[in-house]
Design an enzyme around this catalytic site. Structure first.
Site, short mmCIF file in Angstrom:
data_model
loop_
_atom_site.label_atom_id
_atom_site.label_comp_id
_atom_site.label_asym_id
_atom_site.label_seq_id
_atom_site.Cartn_x
_atom_site.Cartn_y
_atom_site.Cartn_z
N ASP A 1 0.87 -1.17 0.00
CA ASP A 1 0.00 0.00 0.00
C ASP A 1 0.91 1.23 0.00
O ASP A 1 2.12 1.11 0.25
CB ASP A 1 -0.88 -0.04 1.25
CG ASP A 1 -1.83 1.14 1.34
OD1 ASP A 1 -2.34 1.56 0.29
OD2 ASP A 1 -2.04 1.64 2.45
N ASP B 1 -0.22 4.92 1.25
CA ASP B 1 -0.44 5.87 2.33
C ASP B 1 -0.23 5.22 3.69
O ASP B 1 -0.85 4.20 4.02
CB ASP B 1 -1.86 6.44 2.24
CG ASP B 1 -2.06 7.21 0.94
OD1 ASP B 1 -1.25 8.10 0.65
OD2 ASP B 1 -3.03 6.89 0.21
N ASP C 1 -1.38 -0.82 5.99
CA ASP C 1 -1.64 -0.31 7.35
C ASP C 1 -3.09 -0.44 7.77
O ASP C 1 -3.42 -0.19 8.93
CB ASP C 1 -1.24 1.16 7.44
CG ASP C 1 -2.21 2.07 6.70
OD1 ASP C 1 -2.36 1.90 5.47
OD2 ASP C 1 -2.84 2.93 7.35
#
Length: 489
Positions: free
Chosen positions: A44, A46, A312
């Protein structure tokens, strides 16, 4: 080794034979992770590849959402005067939009801490509202704070609840506040203003980590296929990763050189649930918008547990990729570094807590045995009374008085030990967060957030750069699972 000099990029440092990897650089395996069997590793962006400067980026989201609420939803300009408090909320909380409350849940989904707006609720107040029943966080009006992006949302909602209760804000009820906050935070992220400001000031909002390029390069050189899978659109992704990776390695001058496949606007978690066709990004080979998990696996020639995904978001990144695609998962917990430092600084207190609790339980057990002996004495006195001699009766009564006195003394000692234990526990947990304590635990209970990590993540760590310290063909071993009786020493 706690810091990295950019000059070390050309010649990465080696650990001495006796060096131990600092905890903040470790991967913490929950399931044994055979990296040698992994063919493709995805990331990922961000709060994973890109670690945004906090609390500055949170305050930016908070302020932009507040402006939207005042400008487009007609809320009082008082909202613009509210300051963002980065210490108010932690990840893993649940918003109760029907009642205006924020909740911390244990692994059984029971409320262990709560606040109404910004006002902490006592345990008695929380139990009066929620009792000890298991909450369904998928029910109407509940929202899980699973990502760092949602931390400002928690504080903004709490402030609006307080404003509503004091008559400073007008709304139908707490649920309207909840829905308007949701709209404002989503809009702040989607309308482009916030992303434009981040890119304009990228050197401030997006700190560079030279170890990130080292980690990605090592994985590539060892034959792993790397892919990017992000919900962000192409322009923002290119701006962020260009800032982080362009020019970091002569052999890979552009950020796209690190990846075999780039997927933007992926719509996670729908990426793992639906099958829309991918759309190529014009002028960018190996770069696509949309797509789905089965297509990605076919492109990379890896499937199921041959894929490791790093993200996250406990739901969109870890749970869905694990459940629907059977990928291995590595959860990024940026807060982990701070929690580890706090655990280290409070290690003496933690040992004292363990000692106090052990002594308290032993005292309780001794008091319980003495009380049982006193009860047996009284039963014997009652049943055998007519047949006992005067001397035997006096002896039984003397023994009973001694047992009762000893049990009461132990009970008073337990009360003092409990007070001491509570005071030390509160001091330790307040060091993590004054209102919510640590994100993984509440007293001797694991939190819902910790339980989700254990259920769905193969491993967790603080940042992607930590992968550099691990051989891409080695196995990261999880602790051997044991039952309580097997831990006896």
């Amino acid at each position: 080794m706690t810091a990295w000099d950019p000059a070390l990029l050309a010649a990465p440092p080696l650990l001495d034979a006796d060096d131990r990897l600092p905890p903040e650089h470790k991967l913490f395996a929950l399931r044994t992770l055979p990296l040698g069997e992994i063919r493709a590793i995805g990331f990922d962006m961000d709060h994973t590849l890109a670690r945004y400067r906090s609390p500055e980026i949170d305050e930016l989201a908070f302020k932009k959402a507040a402006r939207l609420l005042v400008r487009d939803r007609g809320y009082s300009p008082w909202l613009l005067e509210v300051d963002y408090d980065p210490a108010f909320a932690v990840r893993g909380l649940v918003l109760d939009g029907l009642r205006g409350n924020l909740l911390k849940l244990n692994r059984e989904r029971q409320v262990v801490r709560a606040s109404h707006g910004g006002r902490p609720l006592s345990r008695l107040e929380a139990e009066a509202i929620y009792s000890r029943r298991r909450l369904s966080t998928a029910a109407k009006g509940f929202r899980s704070i699973d990502t760092l992006f949602e931390i400002p949302e928690s504080h903004l909602y709490a402030q609006m609840v307080d404003g509503f209760d004091r008559g400073r804000l007008k709304a139908e009820n707490y649920l309207q506040l909840f829905r308007d906050v949701r709209w404002a935070v989503d809009t702040a992220h989607r309308n482009g203003e916030m992303k434009a400001e981040i890119l304009e000031h990228r050197h401030f909002f997006i700190p560079q980590d030279p170890q990130l390029a080292l980690a990605l390069d090592r994985l590539k050189r060892e034959g792993k296929k790397l892919f990017l899978l992000t919900n962000s659109e192409w322009s923002f992704t290119a701006g962020v990763l260009g800032h982080l990776l362009n020019g970091q390695d002569e052999a890979r001058p552009l950020w796209t050189d690190y990846f075999d496949l780039v997927v933007v606007s992926s719509r996670k978690p729908a990426f793992f649930l639906e099958t829309p066709p991918p759309v190529p990004v014009e002028g960018q080979p190996r770069c696509f918008m949309g797509g789905h998990a089965a297509w990605l696996e076919s492109v990379l020639g890896a499937e199921g547990e041959q894929v490791l995904y790093v993200g996250d978001h406990i739901y969109g990144d870890v749970l869905r990729s694990k459940k629907n695609a059977s990928w291995r998962t590595l959860l990024l917990v940026p807060e982990l570094e701070r929690e580890l430092k706090l655990l280290e600084s409070r290690s003496q207190d933690m040992r004292e807590l363990l000692h106090l609790e052990t002594v308290r339980r032993r005292t309780l057990r001794r008091a319980s045995v003495l009380m049982d002996q006193w009860k047996r004495n009284r039963v014997r006195r009652h049943l055998l009374g007519p047949r006992l001699s005067a001397e035997a009766t006096i002896a039984l009564d003397h023994e009973a008085a001694h047992l009762a006195s000893s049990a009461e003394a132990l009970q008073r000692r337990v009360e003092l030990q409990t007070l001491e234990l509570d005071a030390l526990t509160q001091a330790v947990e307040a060091a993590f967060n004054p209102l919510w304590g640590p994100i993984f635990r509440d007293r001797d209970e694991q939190t819902r957030f910790a339980d989700q990590i254990q259920q769905f993540a193969c491993a967790y760590t603080g940042k992607v750069g930590n992968l550099y310290m691990y051989d891409p063909h080695a196995t990261v071993y999880a602790p051997v699972p044991t039952l309580p009786h097997e831990r006896m020493t």
